[in-house]
Design a protein around this motif. Structure first.
Motif, PDB file in Angstrom:
ATOM      1  N   GLN A 181      10.226 -10.579  -7.336  1.00 51.75           N
ATOM      2  CA  GLN A 181       9.501  -9.392  -6.877  1.00 51.75           C
ATOM      3  C   GLN A 181       8.901  -9.635  -5.495  1.00 51.75           C
ATOM      4  OE1 GLN A 181       8.774  -6.092  -8.147  1.00 51.75           O
ATOM      5  NE2 GLN A 181       8.061  -6.033  -6.031  1.00 51.75           N
ATOM      6  N   THR A 182       9.240  -8.784  -4.551  1.00 51.93           N
ATOM      7  CA  THR A 182       8.650  -8.884  -3.219  1.00 51.93           C
ATOM      8  C   THR A 182       7.234  -8.315  -3.228  1.00 51.93           C
ATOM      9  OG1 THR A 182       9.070  -8.491  -0.853  1.00 51.93           O
ATOM     10  CG2 THR A 182       9.415  -6.638  -2.345  1.00 51.93           C
ATOM     11  N   THR A 183       6.434  -8.724  -2.261  1.00 48.93           N
ATOM     12  CA  THR A 183       5.089  -8.167  -2.077  1.00 48.93           C
ATOM     13  C   THR A 183       5.104  -7.330  -0.805  1.00 48.93           C
ATOM     14  OG1 THR A 183       4.029 -10.040  -3.184  1.00 48.93           O
ATOM     15  CG2 THR A 183       2.648  -8.707  -1.724  1.00 48.93           C
ATOM     16  N   HIS A 184       4.723  -6.074  -0.912  1.00 54.45           N
ATOM     17  CA  HIS A 184       4.740  -5.164   0.229  1.00 54.45           C
ATOM     18  C   HIS A 184       3.445  -5.275   1.015  1.00 54.45           C
ATOM     19  CE1 HIS A 184       8.388  -3.173  -1.255  1.00 54.45           C
ATOM     20  NE2 HIS A 184       7.842  -3.249  -2.454  1.00 54.45           N
ATOM     21  N   LEU A 185       3.565  -5.451   2.311  1.00 52.50           N
ATOM     22  CA  LEU A 185       2.403  -5.533   3.203  1.00 52.50           C
ATOM     23  C   LEU A 185       2.474  -4.384   4.200  1.00 52.50           C
ATOM     24  CD1 LEU A 185      -0.107  -6.960   4.340  1.00 52.50           C
ATOM     25  CD2 LEU A 185       1.440  -8.407   5.693  1.00 52.50           C
ATOM     26  N   PHE A 186       1.592  -3.394   4.033  1.00 49.28           N
ATOM     27  CA  PHE A 186       1.506  -2.266   4.963  1.00 49.28           C
ATOM     28  C   PHE A 186       0.523  -2.622   6.074  1.00 49.28           C
ATOM     29  CE2 PHE A 186       3.526  -0.219   1.500  1.00 49.28           C
ATOM     30  CZ  PHE A 186       4.088   0.969   1.957  1.00 49.28           C
ATOM     31  N   VAL A 187       0.982  -2.531   7.310  1.00 51.45           N
ATOM     32  CA  VAL A 187       0.143  -2.808   8.466  1.00 51.45           C
ATOM     33  C   VAL A 187      -0.103  -1.484   9.173  1.00 51.45           C
ATOM     34  CG1 VAL A 187      -0.152  -4.196  10.539  1.00 51.45           C
ATOM     35  CG2 VAL A 187       1.230  -5.075   8.643  1.00 51.45           C
ATOM     36  N   THR A 232       2.845   1.253   9.795  1.00 48.63           N
ATOM     37  CA  THR A 232       2.435   2.632   9.581  1.00 48.63           C
ATOM     38  C   THR A 232       1.315   2.997  10.543  1.00 48.63           C
ATOM     39  OG1 THR A 232       1.741   4.203   7.859  1.00 48.63           O
ATOM     40  CG2 THR A 232       0.791   1.988   7.750  1.00 48.63           C
ATOM     41  N   GLY A 233       0.713   4.163  10.351  1.00 52.89           N
ATOM     42  CA  GLY A 233      -0.342   4.608  11.262  1.00 52.89           C
ATOM     43  C   GLY A 233       0.244   5.014  12.599  1.00 52.89           C
ATOM     44  N   ASP A 234      -0.265   4.414  13.698  1.00 54.99           N
ATOM     45  CA  ASP A 234       0.228   4.713  15.043  1.00 54.99           C
ATOM     46  C   ASP A 234       1.421   3.841  15.437  1.00 54.99           C
ATOM     47  OD1 ASP A 234      -1.580   6.732  15.513  1.00 54.99           O
ATOM     48  OD2 ASP A 234      -3.088   5.431  16.409  1.00 54.99           O
ATOM     49  N   ALA A 235       2.104   3.275  14.457  1.00 59.05           N
ATOM     50  CA  ALA A 235       3.270   2.433  14.745  1.00 59.05           C
ATOM     51  C   ALA A 235       4.369   3.272  15.406  1.00 59.05           C
ATOM     52  CB  ALA A 235       3.790   1.801  13.460  1.00 59.05           C
ATOM     53  N   PRO A 236       4.972   2.785  16.496  1.00 57.38           N
ATOM     54  CA  PRO A 236       5.986   3.553  17.236  1.00 57.38           C
ATOM     55  C   PRO A 236       7.385   3.375  16.649  1.00 57.38           C
ATOM     56  CG  PRO A 236       5.463   1.552  18.427  1.00 57.38           C
ATOM     57  CD  PRO A 236       4.615   1.534  17.179  1.00 57.38           C
ATOM     58  N   PHE A 237       7.922   4.408  16.067  1.00 59.83           N
ATOM     59  CA  PHE A 237       9.218   4.334  15.375  1.00 59.83           C
ATOM     60  C   PHE A 237      10.330   3.818  16.281  1.00 59.83           C
ATOM     61  CE2 PHE A 237      13.266   6.469  14.366  1.00 59.83           C
ATOM     62  CZ  PHE A 237      13.536   5.858  13.146  1.00 59.83           C
ATOM     63  N   ASP A 238      10.476   4.415  17.478  1.00 64.50           N
ATOM     64  CA  ASP A 238      11.589   4.054  18.360  1.00 64.50           C
ATOM     65  C   ASP A 238      11.556   2.582  18.744  1.00 64.50           C
ATOM     66  OD1 ASP A 238      12.592   6.613  18.290  1.00 64.50           O
ATOM     67  OD2 ASP A 238      11.474   7.281  20.053  1.00 64.50           O
ATOM     68  N   LYS A 267      16.022   1.142   8.131  1.00 66.01           N
ATOM     69  CA  LYS A 267      14.859   1.338   8.989  1.00 66.01           C
ATOM     70  C   LYS A 267      13.589   1.602   8.191  1.00 66.01           C
ATOM     71  CE  LYS A 267      17.898   3.486  12.428  1.00 66.01           C
ATOM     72  NZ  LYS A 267      18.288   4.773  13.068  1.00 66.01           N
ATOM     73  N   THR A 268      13.770   2.256   7.062  1.00 67.20           N
ATOM     74  CA  THR A 268      12.647   2.649   6.211  1.00 67.20           C
ATOM     75  C   THR A 268      12.938   2.278   4.774  1.00 67.20           C
ATOM     76  OG1 THR A 268      11.920   4.473   7.634  1.00 67.20           O
ATOM     77  CG2 THR A 268      11.361   4.614   5.292  1.00 67.20           C
ATOM     78  N   ILE A 269      12.119   1.423   4.215  1.00 69.98           N
ATOM     79  CA  ILE A 269      12.269   1.041   2.807  1.00 69.98           C
ATOM     80  C   ILE A 269      11.379   1.907   1.927  1.00 69.98           C
ATOM     81  CG2 ILE A 269      11.835  -0.827   1.142  1.00 69.98           C
ATOM     82  CD1 ILE A 269      12.761  -2.782   3.267  1.00 69.98           C
ATOM     83  N   ILE A 270      10.203   2.242   2.451  1.00 70.73           N
ATOM     84  CA  ILE A 270       9.258   3.105   1.733  1.00 70.73           C
ATOM     85  C   ILE A 270       8.816   4.229   2.659  1.00 70.73           C
ATOM     86  CG2 ILE A 270       6.989   3.253   0.625  1.00 70.73           C
ATOM     87  CD1 ILE A 270       7.260   0.369  -0.217  1.00 70.73           C
ATOM     88  N   ALA A 271       8.781   5.459   2.143  1.00 71.49           N
ATOM     89  CA  ALA A 271       8.252   6.606   2.870  1.00 71.49           C
ATOM     90  C   ALA A 271       6.968   7.059   2.188  1.00 71.49           C
ATOM     91  CB  ALA A 271       9.264   7.744   2.904  1.00 71.49           C
ATOM     92  N   SER A 272       5.986   7.460   2.983  1.00 69.49           N
ATOM     93  CA  SER A 272       4.684   7.849   2.437  1.00 69.49           C
ATOM     94  C   SER A 272       4.365   9.303   2.747  1.00 69.49           C
ATOM     95  CB  SER A 272       3.571   6.961   3.014  1.00 69.49           C
ATOM     96  OG  SER A 272       3.781   5.609   2.674  1.00 69.49           O
TER      97      SER A 272
END
Length: 353
Positions: A181-187, A232-238, A267-272
């Motif tokens: 099981q991986t541990t997800h870290l949202f920054v 996440t947050g102000d993270a720049p997608f491009d 590019k995206t494993i989880i969408a919120s």
């Protein structure tokens, strides 16, 4: 005559020295006794407190001479659960509290100043000693190292098929009962993304070397690691997806925009989704409406069809009955991570469903 008179005086002096020696010895013994008694009382108090706050099984496993202890026992008996520790830095002990409840996902809000990443909900809460490395990266690395001991049993042997850098059986994640099981870290970026991104990438280095624990995209597919980083947050997608050959961090895409086709599993494993905005308010006493449930179902089906996991944040926290009802619907509809501020309540609700 002089010699005879001198003898009593010498005997008297010797007697005084003997009494002084006995006094010093008695005092030293008393001090030593008090110190020993204090230590024994402290040990007894610790044992009593442990007995009253810990089950006997755990107490025996932690006993220093127990033969039941083993290298990867840090998270023994902790079942990983699909819970996201929202605003994890508010907890008395960040990361470890969430892991203790079995949360497979943790969130850290980062503020970049002068090449350092500080942790906090707002500017007023920032301090020099609460950094991304000290509260998140280093503890995760230490836990992973403890779950991947270098012993005679884990070292590869000839003819067993493991690579030169891979231990026997592969690398373990944090969870002893489910090492895969991986541990997800949202920054969560709280400062401008283009300045914050390179600092975040650099500060994740301890999870890359000398052992790479990070889930990564190798140019053709995603290779799951022991920690999966979501920006996440102000993270720049491009900027995040600019490297098409190797990347060990992923973008937390907006759930309601998945139909655009812009966000793919590499590019995206989880969408919120922001629950209040994307689903709507829930009125106390009425629960979620059929339309709201239909929206949630549509979001989750769309994401899963694309191979992307789902999380909602901004779910109701009060009244508790509304919170629990919303959690129940989300879990029944197939949400992948339950966003929780109250981890004990989140764990309890999952057990009831």
């Amino acid at each position: 005559m002089l010699a005879a008179a001198t003898v009593p005086r010498m005997e008297g002096a010797v007697g005084r020295y003997n009494r002084l020696g006995k006094l010093v010895g008695s005092f030293s013994f008393f001090v030593l006794f008090v110190l020993c008694a204090t230590q024994l009382f402290s040990i007894a108090t610790t044992i009593v407190r442990a007995i009253y706050t810990t089950d006997l099984h755990t107490l025996l496993l932690n006993f220093p001479l127990s033969r039941s202890a083993y290298p990867t026992s840090l998270t023994r008996d902790i079942l990983p659960k699909p819970i996201h520790s929202h605003n994890d830095y508010w907890r008395r002990v960040p990361v470890y509290t969430a892991i203790g409840y079995g949360c497979i996902s943790i969130e850290a809000d980062v503020w970049e100043y002068g090449g350092e990443l500080f942790i906090g909900h707002d500017i007023a809460s920032l301090t020099r000693n609460r950094t991304f490395k000290s509260l998140y990266v280093n503890p995760l690395r230490e836990m992973l190292d403890s779950q991947n001991p270098d012993t005679e049993f884990t070292r590869p042997r000839k003819g067993h098929g493991e690579g030169p850098d891979e231990p026997v059986g592969g690398r373990n994640g944090i969870w002893d009962v489910d090492p895969g099981q991986t541990t997800h870290l949202f920054v969560d970026f709280k400062t401008p993304g283009h300045n914050t991104l390179p600092v975040v990438i650099a500060h994740l280095e301890a999870l890359r070397t000398p052992v790479n624990y990070l889930t990564h995209f190798n140019g053709t597919h995603v290779v799951q690691g022991q920690v999966t980083v979501h920006l996440t947050g102000d993270a720049p997608f491009d900027s995040i997806v600019a490297n098409s050959s190797y990347r060990d961090y992923f973008y937390d895409a907006p759930l309601r925009d998945l139909s655009s086709g812009r966000y793919t599993p590499d590019k995206t494993i989880i969408a919120s989704g922001q629950f209040g905005r994307d689903v709507g308010s829930v009125i106390w006493g009425r629960g979620m409406t059929k339309e709201q449930k239909r929206i949630v179902r549509g979001h989750i089906e769309e994401a899963h069809r694309r191979g992307i996991m789902v999380r909602y944040w901004d779910t109701p926290g009060w009244p508790i009955s509304v919170r629990n009802a919303v959690w129940g619907v989300l879990v029944q509809e197939g949400v992948d991570l339950l966003n929780a501020d109250d981890l004990k309540a989140g764990e309890g609700n999952l057990m009831k469903i």
